[in-house]
Design an enzyme around this catalytic site. Structure first.
Site, PDB file in Angstrom:
ATOM      1  N   ARG A  21     -16.527   8.084   0.954  1.00 26.80           N
ATOM      2  CA  ARG A  21     -15.705   6.922   0.901  1.00 26.80           C
ATOM      3  C   ARG A  21     -16.299   6.187   2.209  1.00 26.80           C
ATOM      4  NH1 ARG A  21      -9.322   5.898   0.653  1.00 26.80           N
ATOM      5  NH2 ARG A  21      -8.880   4.606   2.229  1.00 26.80           N
TER       6      ARG A  21
ATOM      7  N   SER B 253      -6.496   3.684  -1.507  1.00 25.61           N
ATOM      8  CA  SER B 253      -6.647   2.264  -1.307  1.00 25.61           C
ATOM      9  C   SER B 253      -7.932   1.690  -1.814  1.00 25.61           C
ATOM     10  CB  SER B 253      -6.318   2.156   0.218  1.00 25.61           C
ATOM     11  OG  SER B 253      -5.152   2.600   0.522  1.00 25.61           O
TER      12      SER B 253
ATOM     13  N   ARG C 236      -9.635  15.143  10.998  1.00 31.18           N
ATOM     14  CA  ARG C 236     -10.194  13.813  10.623  1.00 31.18           C
ATOM     15  C   ARG C 236      -9.373  12.773  11.750  1.00 31.18           C
ATOM     16  NH1 ARG C 236      -7.417  12.420   4.992  1.00 31.18           N
ATOM     17  NH2 ARG C 236      -7.739  10.138   5.733  1.00 31.18           N
TER      18      ARG C 236
ATOM     19  N   ARG D 216     -10.775   4.791  11.998  1.00 26.18           N
ATOM     20  CA  ARG D 216     -11.469   3.351  11.429  1.00 26.18           C
ATOM     21  C   ARG D 216     -10.959   2.238  12.296  1.00 26.18           C
ATOM     22  NH1 ARG D 216      -8.415   3.204   5.727  1.00 26.18           N
ATOM     23  NH2 ARG D 216      -6.216   3.258   6.285  1.00 26.18           N
TER      24      ARG D 216
ATOM     25  N   HIS E  95     -11.720  10.840   0.241  1.00 23.64           N
ATOM     26  CA  HIS E  95     -12.915  10.412   0.972  1.00 23.64           C
ATOM     27  C   HIS E  95     -14.212  11.349   0.758  1.00 23.64           C
ATOM     28  CE1 HIS E  95     -10.949   7.727   4.027  1.00 23.64           C
ATOM     29  NE2 HIS E  95      -9.716   8.436   3.560  1.00 23.64           N
TER      30      HIS E  95
ATOM     31  N   ASP F 255       0.899  -1.100   0.215  1.00 26.61           N
ATOM     32  CA  ASP F 255       0.139  -0.097   0.108  1.00 26.61           C
ATOM     33  C   ASP F 255       0.801   1.424  -0.039  1.00 26.61           C
ATOM     34  OD1 ASP F 255      -2.359   1.849   0.838  1.00 26.61           O
ATOM     35  OD2 ASP F 255      -3.340  -0.385   0.925  1.00 26.61           O
TER      36      ASP F 255
END
Length: 512
Positions: free
Chosen positions: A259, A61, A184, A190, A122, A11
């Site tokens: 997203r 991603s 954020r 997450r 996003h 990634d």
């Protein structure tokens, strides 16, 4: 014993000839260097129109894994929403109309929450601005914007321009104002760090925050004075004429992120009746609408519901009675499962999943190896077991450490990954398997912006590598390939027919 075909997704590992703060090129990577010289390789596209994004838009991603797993160019939510705005159908959307009608019927408030950013990963601030204009046209009297600040897919201190645009639009329309601002880091977690989400939720819903200022710009300036860049702005409330905004029963809340992965947690805080990750004053009776589907379990309206693609790589493997494994650490687990399967939550028959917890550190430059050691241990064991026909794994390091802007830490991350790749190479070659190494987008290939000479924390639009490691003879069959060509290549090496829904092409031809 099955001969495993392994797809390794690094990634954030883009390719660039420049050595200017290029953590990938400048790191000490003996394994990568030898693989690059010895095995068949090419460069493929991971951004822009080639992955279903607008022209020149950097990949990310979610988009990357959807395109890889589906084997076709999948037009992304950003593109769909842009199209609706361009065709002037955005304001006719049923879910959006219902949210607005609820406010008008109850003479209540409309709250917009989301990432106020031109980043396009996003969210996109133009969607927020369009929503504000539509609300005015449809007769909304009170609209409050709760702005999440970026600094990750945009430069670390770049929110001022976006805040000024939003402020001016709201003032020109005499509609409302920015009621709270928040990095954020808090609102878009997450990784189950609910203490962060709680701070954001309380600022938005209860007007309960550590800081209160008279304007969003003042809040930003004071945050910079505390040395907190956009991403890390502590949830702050804005007081206008002595008034603090709260979310109340019968209000409508529209979440403007498109997203899913970083929008889920705070959405559950708004909507779950039996929510227990932190205390709430009450379960609100509100109309909660999301721009796209974040989680099928959420009780809310969805403006642009997903279209489920058929015959993804996972589904084709299942239909051919092949076993498969998906493995990643927490930060990228949804990408090798939900997104890779084209937005499908459920596992396919014969599909196993391994989730390795990401380390609990504030930022990943503090632990550049992240959970790569554990991921590699599990991967090598899975290859040695001979149980799986196909394994898909993700290493998060070059992206997550790249996002911190810490060049030295990013190089450490790359050097650690090089050792992991060495172990995978040995295991695959020992068992006569096939390994493909690629990336979903760039990041650590540019850690400092050459124009501004400031840390570059966003993704890049550079091409990404695609390498075959194995005993088969392979030749590059496709110039100018893209991420959607990866699944057809895996099916080719495994001797499985490519379904018509997969419009990608094989990147390598293999001698029979």
């Amino acid at each position: 014993m099955k001969k495993t075909t392994l797809l390794v997704i690094l990634d954030g590992w883009g390719y660039s000839d420049s050595d200017y703060f290029n953590a990938i090129k400048n790191a000490n990577t003996p394994t990568w260097d030898s693989i690059w010289q010895e095995f068949p390789k090419t460069l493929i596209n991971a951004s822009s129109l080639e992955v279903g994004l607008p022209r020149s838009q950097m990949g990310n991603s979610e988009v990357g894994h959807v395109n890889i797993g589906c084997g076709r160019v999948v037009y992304q939510e950003l593109t769909k929403i842009d199209k609706a705005i361009e065709e002037k159908t955005f304001g006719d959307n049923k879910a959006i109309c219902a949210a607005i009608d609820n406010v008008i019927k109850n003479d209540s408030n409309l709250h917009l929450i989301g990432l106020l950013s031109p980043g396009g990963v996003h969210s996109h601030e133009e969607h927020i601005f369009e929503m504000i204009k539509i609300a005015k046209q449809k007769g909304i009297k009170r609209l409050y914007l709760h702005a999440f600040l970026d600094g990750r897919d945009t430069p670390p201190r770049s929110a001022e321009k976006s805040i000024k645009k939003a402020d001016k639009l709201l003032q020109d329309l005499n509609l409302g104002y920015i009621a709270s601002v928040c990095g954020r880091y808090y609102a878009m977690d997450r990784d189950n760090r609910w203490d962060r989400v709680e701070k954001a939720y309380n600022a938005i819903v209860n007007a309960n925050a550590d800081f209160i200022y008279d304007s969003a710009l003042e809040a930003l300036e004071q945050s910079y004075a505390r040395d907190q860049s956009d991403e890390f702005v502590i949830p702050t409330c804005i007081k206008k004429d002595g008034h603090l905004v709260k979310v109340q029963d019968n209000d409508s809340v529209i979440f403007m992120n498109f997203r899913a992965d970083r929008a889920r947690e705070i959405s559950h805080a708004f909507t779950d009746e039996s929510f227990d990750h932190f205390p709430r004053k009450k379960h609100l009776n509100i109309n909660f609408t999301t721009l796209t589907e974040y989680d099928s379990k959420l009780k809310c309206a969805v403006a642009f519901p997903p279209e489920q693609p058929i015959n993804t790589l996972g589904e084709v493997l299942m239909k051919n009675h092949k076993t498969q494994l998906r493995i990643a650490e927490t930060e990228k687990y949804p990408h090798v499962t939900f997104f890779f399967n084209g937005g499908r939550e459920e596992q396919f028959e014969g599909e196993d999943r391994i989730l390795i917890p990401s380390p609990k550190v504030a930022t990943y430059d503090l632990q550049p190896e992240m959970s790569a050691p554990e991921v590699t241990d599990k991967l090598v064991a899975a290859i040695n077991s001979g149980k799986y026909d196909c394994i898909v794994c993700n290493y998060a390091n070059s992206d997550m450490v790249g996002h911190t802007g810490n060049y030295e830490a990013a190089m450490q991350a790359i050097e650690y990954l090089d050792k992991c790749i060495a172990r995978l190479k040995d295991a695959i070659l020992e068992h006569d398997g096939n390994m493909f190494i690629t990336a979903d987008h760039g990041n650590a290939d540019m850690m400092v912006n050459p124009e501004t000479q400031k840390p570059h924390t966003a993704h890049t639009t550079n091409l990404v590598p695609f390498i075959y490691v194995g005993h088969k003879k392979a030749q590059v069959a496709l110039e100018h390939g893209k991420l959607s060509d990866i699944a057809p290549t895996l099916l080719n090496v495994m001797g499985i027919a490519q379904p018509k829904e997969m419009t990608g092409k094989t990147i390598f031809n293999f001698e029979k």
